[in-house]
Design an enzyme around this catalytic site. Sequence first.
Site, PDB file in Angstrom:
ATOM      1  N   ARG A 281      -9.220  26.320   1.871  1.00 31.65           N
ATOM      2  CA  ARG A 281      -9.495  26.777   3.236  1.00 31.65           C
ATOM      3  C   ARG A 281      -9.719  28.287   3.228  1.00 31.65           C
ATOM      4  O   ARG A 281      -8.929  29.025   2.653  1.00 31.65           O
ATOM      5  CB  ARG A 281      -8.290  26.435   4.106  1.00 31.65           C
ATOM      6  CG  ARG A 281      -8.471  26.676   5.573  1.00 31.65           C
ATOM      7  CD  ARG A 281      -7.204  26.366   6.342  1.00 31.65           C
ATOM      8  NE  ARG A 281      -6.913  24.957   6.464  1.00 31.65           N
ATOM      9  CZ  ARG A 281      -5.737  24.475   6.872  1.00 31.65           C
ATOM     10  NH1 ARG A 281      -4.753  25.290   7.184  1.00 31.65           N
ATOM     11  NH2 ARG A 281      -5.534  23.176   6.953  1.00 31.65           N
TER      12      ARG A 281
ATOM     13  N   ARG B  94      -1.494  32.527   9.986  1.00 33.43           N
ATOM     14  CA  ARG B  94      -2.738  31.841   9.580  1.00 33.43           C
ATOM     15  C   ARG B  94      -3.973  32.539  10.147  1.00 33.43           C
ATOM     16  O   ARG B  94      -3.866  33.566  10.804  1.00 33.43           O
ATOM     17  CB  ARG B  94      -2.689  30.397  10.091  1.00 33.43           C
ATOM     18  CG  ARG B  94      -1.480  29.588   9.606  1.00 33.43           C
ATOM     19  CD  ARG B  94      -1.590  29.318   8.127  1.00 33.43           C
ATOM     20  NE  ARG B  94      -0.561  28.402   7.655  1.00 33.43           N
ATOM     21  CZ  ARG B  94      -0.640  27.068   7.691  1.00 33.43           C
ATOM     22  NH1 ARG B  94      -1.693  26.460   8.221  1.00 33.43           N
ATOM     23  NH2 ARG B  94       0.324  26.329   7.199  1.00 33.43           N
TER      24      ARG B  94
ATOM     25  N   LYS C 100       4.674  27.879   9.296  1.00 33.93           N
ATOM     26  CA  LYS C 100       3.407  28.527   9.661  1.00 33.93           C
ATOM     27  C   LYS C 100       3.514  29.270  11.002  1.00 33.93           C
ATOM     28  O   LYS C 100       4.369  28.954  11.838  1.00 33.93           O
ATOM     29  CB  LYS C 100       2.301  27.482   9.725  1.00 33.93           C
ATOM     30  CG  LYS C 100       2.566  26.379  10.717  1.00 33.93           C
ATOM     31  CD  LYS C 100       1.459  25.331  10.748  1.00 33.93           C
ATOM     32  CE  LYS C 100       1.642  24.229   9.733  1.00 33.93           C
ATOM     33  NZ  LYS C 100       0.719  23.113   9.870  1.00 33.93           N
TER      34      LYS C 100
ATOM     35  N   LYS D 265       0.819  30.952  14.139  1.00 36.05           N
ATOM     36  CA  LYS D 265      -0.591  30.920  14.578  1.00 36.05           C
ATOM     37  C   LYS D 265      -0.831  31.848  15.762  1.00 36.05           C
ATOM     38  O   LYS D 265      -0.053  31.847  16.712  1.00 36.05           O
ATOM     39  CB  LYS D 265      -0.974  29.484  14.936  1.00 36.05           C
ATOM     40  CG  LYS D 265      -0.901  28.552  13.726  1.00 36.05           C
ATOM     41  CD  LYS D 265      -1.388  27.169  14.039  1.00 36.05           C
ATOM     42  CE  LYS D 265      -1.497  26.342  12.759  1.00 36.05           C
ATOM     43  NZ  LYS D 265      -1.940  24.965  13.024  1.00 36.05           N
TER      44      LYS D 265
ATOM     45  N   CYS E 241      -9.815  15.235  13.485  1.00 33.11           N
ATOM     46  CA  CYS E 241      -9.294  15.890  12.274  1.00 33.11           C
ATOM     47  C   CYS E 241      -9.863  15.152  11.064  1.00 33.11           C
ATOM     48  O   CYS E 241     -10.384  14.045  11.204  1.00 33.11           O
ATOM     49  CB  CYS E 241      -7.782  15.824  12.268  1.00 33.11           C
ATOM     50  SG  CYS E 241      -7.173  14.171  11.879  1.00 33.11           S
TER      51      CYS E 241
ATOM     52  N   CYS F 195      -6.715  13.697   3.585  1.00 35.56           N
ATOM     53  CA  CYS F 195      -5.410  14.169   4.062  1.00 35.56           C
ATOM     54  C   CYS F 195      -4.280  13.243   3.605  1.00 35.56           C
ATOM     55  O   CYS F 195      -4.275  12.053   3.913  1.00 35.56           O
ATOM     56  CB  CYS F 195      -5.405  14.265   5.589  1.00 35.56           C
ATOM     57  SG  CYS F 195      -3.806  14.841   6.192  1.00 35.56           S
TER      58      CYS F 195
ATOM     59  N   CYS G 251      -2.817  11.205  12.469  1.00 39.81           N
ATOM     60  CA  CYS G 251      -1.351  11.180  12.517  1.00 39.81           C
ATOM     61  C   CYS G 251      -0.909  12.088  13.655  1.00 39.81           C
ATOM     62  O   CYS G 251      -1.736  12.763  14.274  1.00 39.81           O
ATOM     63  CB  CYS G 251      -0.758  11.616  11.172  1.00 39.81           C
ATOM     64  SG  CYS G 251      -0.592  13.400  10.972  1.00 39.81           S
TER      65      CYS G 251
ATOM     66  N   CYS H 212      -3.775  18.123  14.482  1.00 38.77           N
ATOM     67  CA  CYS H 212      -4.724  19.115  13.961  1.00 38.77           C
ATOM     68  C   CYS H 212      -5.989  19.283  14.805  1.00 38.77           C
ATOM     69  O   CYS H 212      -6.577  20.354  14.824  1.00 38.77           O
ATOM     70  CB  CYS H 212      -5.093  18.766  12.524  1.00 38.77           C
ATOM     71  SG  CYS H 212      -3.664  18.810  11.430  1.00 38.77           S
TER      72      CYS H 212
END
Length: 556
Positions: free
Chosen positions: A71, A140, A208, A210, A430, A436, A475, A479
């Site tokens: 990424r 991120r 994380k 953001k 996603c 994934c 899931c 995302c």
Amino acid sequence: MIQRNVAKPTHNEEIKGAIPTLAGTIAATLADETADHFGENDIQFLKFHGSYQQDDRDLRKAGKKYIMMIRGRIPGGVMTARQWAVFDELATRHGNHTLRITTRQSIQFHGVVKSHLRPLIKEINDSLLSTLAACGDVNRNVLAPPTPAYTRAREQVFLDCHRVALALAPQTRAYHSIWIDGEQLDLDAPENKNFVDPLYGKTYLPRKFKIAFVIPPVNDLDVLTNCLGFIAVVENDRLVGYNLAVGGGLGRSHGNEATYPRLADVIGYFPADRVVDVAKAVLTIHRDFGDRTDRKHARLKYVVAEKGVEFMREEVNRRAGLQLEPVRPYTFTSIGDLYGWHKAVDGTWFLTLYVQTGRVKDSEGHHQKTALRQVAERHPGIEFRLTANQNVILANVTEGDKATVDALLRSHGVKTENQASVLHAASMACPALPTCGLALAESERMLPGLVDRIEALCGEVGLGGQEIIIRSTGCPNGCARPYMAELALVGKAPGRYQVWLGGNAAGTRLNRVWKEMMKETDLETELRPVLARYARERQPGERFGDWCDRVALTAA
Ligand code: SRM
Ligand code: SF4
């Protein structure tokens, strides 16, 4: 003596503390040609370097085929034409021939085998972009409004996005050493063993973090779903300050009520020149108060939910050395992109191109990847901007180049007007299967067909041409930000989805569970009555999500 049951820090905390440069043994494994994958701890360290180890889940029956996802870190999603051309070429040479635009204005490469990992990351750095901190327990990719149509203040906000991204970048020299020099750091050397990042400390963040910048009334990046949101206050086309939003986040787990999506609280206003201090203040609150004993509970949103906004205000004031002022008035109206050709505020042209589920590729009669590469090669002055809705904006197009760019795209089967139906244009998915590792059901591969079916249903009940924001994920991690959609499918098991209804067009309301479990094959039977009732009962101009929220459809 009273025995206290003190929860242990997670394994991730232990390994970060043991190797604070985050070097692991990545370089040694890269140099070992007999190894096709990385060990458990290195998989965790690799994330900080912008890469995930995956395996192709379509091929699992025949044994694991290890592949890497990489990424980019692309603040505000802005790339030069040259950088786009480099990324395009890298996807072809090292990846699966596609570029995946992400919901955070970045690009992912999929299907990269281990031996191609270092050359790919090195060449991204040669192009003056990076992958450092694209994943991992750090700040991120920082989001910024991509659309040049609305205000000149965008340029100031974009500069602030860059300043913040730079100020919050981790300082480890492991990244350079592994990917540029190809050298394994000596983990026992005192300067490595005792390394302490000046901002993050020895163990980085609990999880994380953001950040997003936004300029109302457009909310084209769902600002309230971020740990930290800067809502620009613009006067006479000039940025004056920001309203501060803290504690958003969407990740949850099925069957675990302690995890939930949460919208950020807007807690105060401050002048724009203090933006870096405020970003550091909020990030260090997460660093110091986030839960390091349970990764499911380690996001800033739980600190804000449990300690409250007054605590956040006081901590931000103290850490940033300022006094947050009362929130300045603002409103949000839309989360979508402005498709097609439009004039920018500086008089140049820009084109927003629809990219189905963010996947730039060449397919029968639609050579979007080739077309965009040729635009990049022939028009070096054009800027490529990635949107948080998984689309691409070609910006800085001169009056003279507009017709040539348009013709070039069309010659490859890429439409520049009426690019997609309203339902497709407002949908996101996603990646999920086959890359994934957390996917419980299909998403990216399933969504286009699903939208076609919903479109047919809408036609049947008299809702043809009406926009409904549809999002799917494989899931509950969220995302593609499903909990903001008017209609969302969240994977539970192969072919089975939880259905959420009731988000709004401004990105200011979470939706709610309507069906705990729906078979994908039952979509028509389940949704037809709801859509038909909406068509009958809606008030003039009332959107599907607003109607669902008003009539409070009960969970089944
Ligand atoms: Fe995400 C994990 C893909 C945006 C919440 N996300 C993952 C991983 C890395 C799976 C994994 O951990 O093994 C996925 C890689 C799939 C693949 O094959 O590529 C993945 N997330 C994505 C992307 C590519 C989805 C997309 O359609 O574009 C987005 C990359 C953004 C970027 O460029 O940085 C992406 N992820 C998001 C968002 C949306 C956002 O940030 O605006 C969220 C919800 C917001 C939030 O963070 O709360 C999100 N991803 C998660 C979570 C849940 C975190 C939590 O709080 O529990 C996970 C799981 C985890 O971290 O353990 C996750
Ligand atoms: Fe994977 Fe779940 Fe994120 Fe989809 S929502 S990419 S399935 S982690």
